[in-house]
Design a protein around this motif. Structure first.
Motif, PDB file in Angstrom:
ATOM      1  N   GLN A   6      47.496  14.596  49.093  1.00 57.97           N
ATOM      2  CA  GLN A   6      47.731  14.614  47.647  1.00 57.97           C
ATOM      3  C   GLN A   6      46.895  13.529  46.961  1.00 57.97           C
ATOM      4  O   GLN A   6      46.363  13.740  45.870  1.00 57.97           O
ATOM      5  N   GLY A   7      46.794  12.383  47.600  1.00 57.53           N
ATOM      6  CA  GLY A   7      45.974  11.296  47.061  1.00 57.53           C
ATOM      7  C   GLY A   7      44.531  11.728  46.886  1.00 57.53           C
ATOM      8  O   GLY A   7      43.902  11.437  45.870  1.00 57.53           O
ATOM      9  N   TRP A   8      43.996  12.442  47.875  1.00 56.91           N
ATOM     10  CA  TRP A   8      42.627  12.939  47.746  1.00 56.91           C
ATOM     11  C   TRP A   8      42.491  13.911  46.574  1.00 56.91           C
ATOM     12  O   TRP A   8      41.462  13.931  45.894  1.00 56.91           O
ATOM     13  N   GLY A   9      43.517  14.698  46.330  1.00 52.05           N
ATOM     14  CA  GLY A   9      43.489  15.595  45.169  1.00 52.05           C
ATOM     15  C   GLY A   9      43.413  14.817  43.866  1.00 52.05           C
ATOM     16  O   GLY A   9      42.653  15.177  42.955  1.00 52.05           O
ATOM     17  N   HIS A  10      44.187  13.745  43.776  1.00 49.42           N
ATOM     18  CA  HIS A  10      44.152  12.906  42.572  1.00 49.42           C
ATOM     19  C   HIS A  10      42.802  12.198  42.443  1.00 49.42           C
ATOM     20  O   HIS A  10      42.274  12.076  41.333  1.00 49.42           O
ATOM     21  N   ILE A  11      42.261  11.746  43.564  1.00 47.27           N
ATOM     22  CA  ILE A  11      40.940  11.103  43.545  1.00 47.27           C
ATOM     23  C   ILE A  11      39.900  12.083  42.997  1.00 47.27           C
ATOM     24  O   ILE A  11      39.063  11.721  42.162  1.00 47.27           O
ATOM     25  N   ALA A  12      39.940  13.330  43.444  1.00 52.05           N
ATOM     26  CA  ALA A  12      38.974  14.336  42.972  1.00 52.05           C
ATOM     27  C   ALA A  12      39.104  14.554  41.469  1.00 52.05           C
ATOM     28  O   ALA A  12      38.095  14.618  40.752  1.00 52.05           O
ATOM     29  N   LEU A  13      40.340  14.652  40.983  1.00 51.16           N
ATOM     30  CA  LEU A  13      40.543  14.863  39.547  1.00 51.16           C
ATOM     31  C   LEU A  13      40.128  13.627  38.744  1.00 51.16           C
ATOM     32  O   LEU A  13      39.526  13.751  37.670  1.00 51.16           O
ATOM     33  N   ILE A  14      40.410  12.453  39.257  1.00 43.54           N
ATOM     34  CA  ILE A  14      39.984  11.208  38.602  1.00 43.54           C
ATOM     35  C   ILE A  14      38.465  11.174  38.490  1.00 43.54           C
ATOM     36  O   ILE A  14      37.910  10.845  37.440  1.00 43.54           O
ATOM     37  N   GLU A  15      37.809  11.547  39.570  1.00 43.44           N
ATOM     38  CA  GLU A  15      36.343  11.573  39.567  1.00 43.44           C
ATOM     39  C   GLU A  15      35.814  12.577  38.540  1.00 43.44           C
ATOM     40  O   GLU A  15      34.873  12.288  37.801  1.00 43.44           O
ATOM     41  N   ASP A  16      36.439  13.760  38.475  1.00 41.42           N
ATOM     42  CA  ASP A  16      36.011  14.777  37.510  1.00 41.42           C
ATOM     43  C   ASP A  16      36.232  14.316  36.074  1.00 41.42           C
ATOM     44  O   ASP A  16      35.359  14.475  35.217  1.00 41.42           O
ATOM     45  N   LEU A  17      37.396  13.761  35.790  1.00 36.39           N
ATOM     46  CA  LEU A  17      37.693  13.289  34.436  1.00 36.39           C
ATOM     47  C   LEU A  17      36.757  12.151  34.023  1.00 36.39           C
ATOM     48  O   LEU A  17      36.351  12.069  32.865  1.00 36.39           O
ATOM     49  N   SER A  18      36.430  11.296  34.961  1.00 34.55           N
ATOM     50  CA  SER A  18      35.602  10.137  34.621  1.00 34.55           C
ATOM     51  C   SER A  18      34.185  10.531  34.208  1.00 34.55           C
ATOM     52  O   SER A  18      33.520   9.781  33.499  1.00 34.55           O
ATOM     53  N   THR A  19      33.731  11.708  34.627  1.00 31.44           N
ATOM     54  CA  THR A  19      32.388  12.137  34.211  1.00 31.44           C
ATOM     55  C   THR A  19      32.328  12.452  32.726  1.00 31.44           C
ATOM     56  O   THR A  19      31.246  12.505  32.147  1.00 31.44           O
ATOM     57  N   LEU A  20      33.496  12.666  32.111  1.00 35.52           N
ATOM     58  CA  LEU A  20      33.548  12.935  30.667  1.00 35.52           C
ATOM     59  C   LEU A  20      33.558  11.648  29.853  1.00 35.52           C
ATOM     60  O   LEU A  20      33.477  11.697  28.629  1.00 35.52           O
ATOM     61  N   LEU A  21      33.670  10.526  30.528  1.00 36.55           N
ATOM     62  CA  LEU A  21      33.818   9.227  29.870  1.00 36.55           C
ATOM     63  C   LEU A  21      32.553   8.401  30.070  1.00 36.55           C
ATOM     64  O   LEU A  21      31.670   8.785  30.834  1.00 36.55           O
ATOM     65  N   PRO A  22      32.447   7.264  29.386  1.00 37.35           N
ATOM     66  CA  PRO A  22      31.251   6.437  29.522  1.00 37.35           C
ATOM     67  C   PRO A  22      30.966   6.020  30.971  1.00 37.35           C
ATOM     68  O   PRO A  22      31.856   6.038  31.836  1.00 37.35           O
ATOM     69  N   LEU A  23      29.749   5.635  31.222  1.00 35.72           N
ATOM     70  CA  LEU A  23      29.252   5.334  32.556  1.00 35.72           C
ATOM     71  C   LEU A  23      30.088   4.276  33.279  1.00 35.72           C
ATOM     72  O   LEU A  23      30.319   4.382  34.484  1.00 35.72           O
ATOM     73  N   GLN A  24      30.564   3.261  32.571  1.00 37.94           N
ATOM     74  CA  GLN A  24      31.348   2.202  33.218  1.00 37.94           C
ATOM     75  C   GLN A  24      32.616   2.768  33.855  1.00 37.94           C
ATOM     76  O   GLN A  24      33.028   2.333  34.928  1.00 37.94           O
ATOM     77  N   ILE A  25      33.242   3.745  33.212  1.00 39.66           N
ATOM     78  CA  ILE A  25      34.448   4.373  33.747  1.00 39.66           C
ATOM     79  C   ILE A  25      34.083   5.219  34.970  1.00 39.66           C
ATOM     80  O   ILE A  25      34.782   5.199  35.983  1.00 39.66           O
ATOM     81  N   SER A  26      32.999   5.932  34.865  1.00 34.70           N
ATOM     82  CA  SER A  26      32.542   6.762  35.976  1.00 34.70           C
ATOM     83  C   SER A  26      32.230   5.910  37.207  1.00 34.70           C
ATOM     84  O   SER A  26      32.599   6.257  38.332  1.00 34.70           O
TER      85      SER A  26
END
Length: 143
Positions: A77-97
């Motif tokens: 489940q943690g890996w699933g959250h990591i994947a979604l966090i990574e996907d969401l961060s691409t929509l945000l500024p580079l520092q967040i990514s």
């Protein structure tokens, strides 16, 4: 009629046209800015929720007395959250990514030893908190 007389005669039309162009330009800029801010807010709130869920999983694995199967399910489940966090961060500024990539790397390095290793829990929790703080700062900066 010379040029000066034509301009004087149509000055109201010229001024009206200039005002309309300026108003349209401002309205377009404002709409774009509002849409950008709305997208950033939505992605940021979702990112914060995912980070909270990842922190819960980290805490459950580390602090709860779970059997091996429960631990493995939580890690998946943690890996699933990591994947979604990574996907969401691409929509945000580079520092967040970049911060999300660092979190992913720390999760990859330490998730296996979360059960018995205090350092693993500390490192992952610190990365989660750093990303949450960066996201909150981003939200505060929006117009």
């Amino acid at each position: 009629m010379n040029l000066k007389q034509k301009i004087a005669r149509h000055s109201l039309s010229i001024i009206s046209l200039m005002i309309a162009i300026i108003a349209l330009t401002y309205n377009t800029w404002r709409s774009d800015t509002t849409e950008y801010n709305r997208n950033i807010r939505t992605a940021s709130f979702e990112l914060i929720k995912e980070l909270g869920q990842l922190q819960n999983i980290t805490n459950q694995i580390h602090f709860s007395n779970l059997n091996q199967q429960q631990q493995e399910l939580l890690k998946i489940q943690g890996w699933g959250h990591i994947a979604l966090i990574e996907d969401l961060s691409t929509l945000l500024p580079l520092q967040i990514s970049k911060a999300s990539q660092e979190l992913k790397q720390e999760w990859q390095n330490h998730h296996v030893s979360l059960v018995q290793n205090n350092t693993a829990e500390s490192v992952i929790s610190k990365r989660i908190e750093m990303l949450r703080e960066s996201t909150r700062r981003l939200l505060i900066q929006l117009n």
